[in-house]
Write a protein that holds these residues in place. Structure first.
Motif, mmCIF file in Angstrom:
data_model
loop_
_atom_site.group_PDB
_atom_site.id
_atom_site.type_symbol
_atom_site.label_atom_id
_atom_site.label_comp_id
_atom_site.label_asym_id
_atom_site.label_seq_id
_atom_site.Cartn_x
_atom_site.Cartn_y
_atom_site.Cartn_z
ATOM 1 N N LYS A 156 -28.172 43.246 28.325
ATOM 2 C CA LYS A 156 -28.479 42.890 26.922
ATOM 3 C C LYS A 156 -27.703 41.658 26.426
ATOM 4 C CE LYS A 156 -31.038 46.649 26.405
ATOM 5 N NZ LYS A 156 -32.488 46.550 26.444
ATOM 6 N N ALA A 157 -27.238 40.824 27.346
ATOM 7 C CA ALA A 157 -26.420 39.663 26.944
ATOM 8 C C ALA A 157 -27.276 38.501 26.430
ATOM 9 C CB ALA A 157 -25.575 39.198 28.127
ATOM 10 N N LEU A 158 -28.551 38.479 26.817
ATOM 11 C CA LEU A 158 -29.411 37.345 26.446
ATOM 12 C C LEU A 158 -30.242 37.712 25.216
ATOM 13 C CD1 LEU A 158 -30.645 36.414 30.056
ATOM 14 C CD2 LEU A 158 -28.678 35.478 28.827
ATOM 15 N N SER A 159 -29.754 37.318 24.047
ATOM 16 C CA SER A 159 -30.453 37.628 22.800
ATOM 17 C C SER A 159 -31.482 36.528 22.508
ATOM 18 C CB SER A 159 -29.417 37.711 21.672
ATOM 19 O OG SER A 159 -30.060 37.855 20.440
ATOM 20 N N TYR A 160 -32.661 36.913 22.014
ATOM 21 C CA TYR A 160 -33.704 35.891 21.788
ATOM 22 C C TYR A 160 -34.657 36.313 20.670
ATOM 23 C CZ TYR A 160 -36.995 39.087 24.029
ATOM 24 O OH TYR A 160 -37.780 40.179 24.308
ATOM 25 N N ASN A 161 -35.289 35.305 20.095
ATOM 26 C CA ASN A 161 -36.424 35.553 19.214
ATOM 27 C C ASN A 161 -37.696 35.080 19.911
ATOM 28 O OD1 ASN A 161 -37.606 36.544 16.899
ATOM 29 N ND2 ASN A 161 -37.623 34.544 15.900
ATOM 30 N N HIS A 162 -37.669 33.831 20.432
ATOM 31 C CA HIS A 162 -38.780 33.325 21.249
ATOM 32 C C HIS A 162 -38.184 32.782 22.542
ATOM 33 C CE1 HIS A 162 -41.519 33.914 17.956
ATOM 34 N NE2 HIS A 162 -40.801 33.133 17.167
ATOM 35 N N ALA A 163 -38.306 33.564 23.610
ATOM 36 C CA ALA A 163 -37.723 33.168 24.908
ATOM 37 C C ALA A 163 -38.805 32.587 25.804
ATOM 38 C CB ALA A 163 -37.095 34.386 25.578
ATOM 39 N N ILE A 164 -38.403 31.703 26.696
ATOM 40 C CA ILE A 164 -39.333 31.214 27.722
ATOM 41 C C ILE A 164 -38.599 31.174 29.058
ATOM 42 C CG2 ILE A 164 -38.869 28.750 27.222
ATOM 43 C CD1 ILE A 164 -41.916 28.308 27.935
ATOM 44 N N VAL A 165 -39.290 31.635 30.110
ATOM 45 C CA VAL A 165 -38.737 31.633 31.468
ATOM 46 C C VAL A 165 -39.572 30.626 32.269
ATOM 47 C CG1 VAL A 165 -38.123 33.025 33.477
ATOM 48 C CG2 VAL A 165 -38.200 34.096 31.197
ATOM 49 N N VAL A 166 -38.888 29.625 32.841
ATOM 50 C CA VAL A 166 -39.587 28.536 33.534
ATOM 51 C C VAL A 166 -39.424 28.683 35.046
ATOM 52 C CG1 VAL A 166 -39.823 26.026 33.731
ATOM 53 C CG2 VAL A 166 -39.111 27.046 31.550
ATOM 54 N N PHE A 167 -40.551 28.583 35.756
ATOM 55 C CA PHE A 167 -40.561 28.676 37.221
ATOM 56 C C PHE A 167 -40.971 27.339 37.806
ATOM 57 C CE2 PHE A 167 -41.399 32.851 35.478
ATOM 58 C CZ PHE A 167 -40.564 33.675 36.218
ATOM 59 N N GLY A 168 -40.417 27.027 38.960
ATOM 60 C CA GLY A 168 -40.804 25.801 39.659
ATOM 61 C C GLY A 168 -41.942 26.088 40.623
ATOM 62 N N GLY A 169 -42.461 25.027 41.215
ATOM 63 C CA GLY A 169 -43.534 25.179 42.200
ATOM 64 C C GLY A 169 -42.977 25.178 43.604
ATOM 65 N N VAL A 170 -43.779 24.680 44.528
ATOM 66 C CA VAL A 170 -43.390 24.651 45.947
ATOM 67 C C VAL A 170 -42.087 23.866 46.135
ATOM 68 C CG1 VAL A 170 -44.179 23.968 48.249
ATOM 69 C CG2 VAL A 170 -45.831 24.788 46.574
#
Length: 357
Positions: A257-271
């Protein structure tokens, strides 16, 4: 046609912290989670069937973890001068990914209105369905439904009819352009009057705000990784930006529960990873990918394989982050399960009474 402009896609409204709904009840805005990944990962699949299945895996993962928005970005750099055919191919991969994701999110009874025959969707019938709560059947008696505005005129000339997947269209008070997708709130069973179905048009976010139900994801396309953030649909943008990389911090070192957010985004890379997207984005001056993010995390430490595919990374990461993230405005616990499709609805042989299951 450009999936960004497709009528069937879910629209975000720039939302303020509180919204007033028709009953004059003040509803808190619910915290959201978005994911961003490059559409170019489809180029790694060598047939249309495999490309379609790959997009289907992303859609399933997003639905399982109740993701609100999927951003498809171009990590190859649209401004980089390249062979024109390559640019078209890469742009095509992003559009193809977006189109399949939108198709799968759309309730089955609405797909024929929003998705004409298209080569990208040729093999979508082979995919595992999302079985999302808003994919309602005729027999489900839920107070919210997705619908399409029809051309059928109303007797009074005011309002319009909306096809919401029931035997009868819903009559709503607002006059809207035919062919657009809307969310309709229906009266509860006790309040129903006569034979006509009367409804009210509401924001796509309202079902979750009122009942806690997951109501699908929206799809957005971004021309580069920087535009993933700069074109955020939320008024104050994303307040928690997470990057994933094998060069990041070990996820096990982050407290629950350390990452508090209202609007979070998780970004992934490609190859080639997030670093490749950074190199190809002329509007970003930094060469250090870690500086783009609030948290730069390795979600699969001690991996046995040399590579982790993006579709695998999405599932691994969303599973790992569940215990680490804390929403500032959590959705209420959903408890109206009898009103939406049940798991036995998909498995039950036709004609078998439920009490025999």
């Amino acid at each position: 046609s450009d999936p960004k402009k497709r009528k069937g896609s879910r629209a975000h409204s720039k939302s303020s912290k509180k919204k007033k709904v028709q009953e004059h009840v003040v509803v808190e805005e619910i915290s959201t989670i978005s994911i961003a990944l490059p559409g170019t990962i489809l180029e790694n699949a060598h047939s249309l069937e495999l490309k379609t299945y790959l997009a289907g895996q992303i859609a399933r993962a997003a639905c399982i973890y109740s993701i609100d928005e999927i951003v498809i970005y171009d990590d190859s750099g649209s401004t980089v001068t390249e062979d024109e055919e390559q640019v078209v191919l890469r742009k095509g991969s992003c559009a193809q990914m977006a189109r399949i994701l939108q198709y799968l999110e759309c309730p089955q009874y609405l797909r024929k209105f929003f998705f004409p025959l298209h080569k990208d969707l040729k093999f979508c019938g082979l995919l595992n369905p999302l079985d999302a709560p808003h994919h309602l059947r005729q027999t489900n008696d839920f107070i919210f439904r997705e619908g399409v505005v029809t051309e059928k005129p109303t007797k009074s000339g005011k309002g319009c009819h909306v096809n919401i997947g029931l035997r009868k269209d819903a009559l709503v008070g607002e006059t809207l352009t035919s062919g657009i997708r809307v969310t309709v709130k229906l009266p509860s069973t006790e309040e129903k009057e006569g034979k006509k179905v009367h409804g009210t048009i509401v924001a796509p976010s309202q079902p979750r705000q009122e009942t806690g139900v997951y109501w699908g994801y929206s799809v957005r396309m971004a021309e580069s990784i920087s535009r993933v953030f700069s074109q955020s649909p939320y008024e104050d943008g994303y307040d928690l930006i997470i990057g994933t990389s094998d060069r990041g911090t070990n996820i096990h070192d982050i407290q629950p529960k350390a990452l508090s957010y209202n609007h979070a985004i998780v970004v992934f890379g490609g190859v080639m990873g997030i670093e490749y997207a950074l190199e190809n984005d002329n509007s970003l001056k930094t060469e250090d990918a870690e500086l783009l993010f609030d948290k730069y995390i390795n979600t699969a430490p001690n991996q046995g394989s040399r590579t982790i595919r993006t579709e695998e990374a999405v599932l691994i990461t969303l599973a790992g982050l569940q215990s680490k993230m804390q929403a500032k405005n959590e959705a209420k616990a959903f408890n109206l399960f009898s009103s939406i499709p049940q798991s036995q609805d998909t498995k039950m042989p036709q004609g078998m009474p439920k009490n025999q299951l």
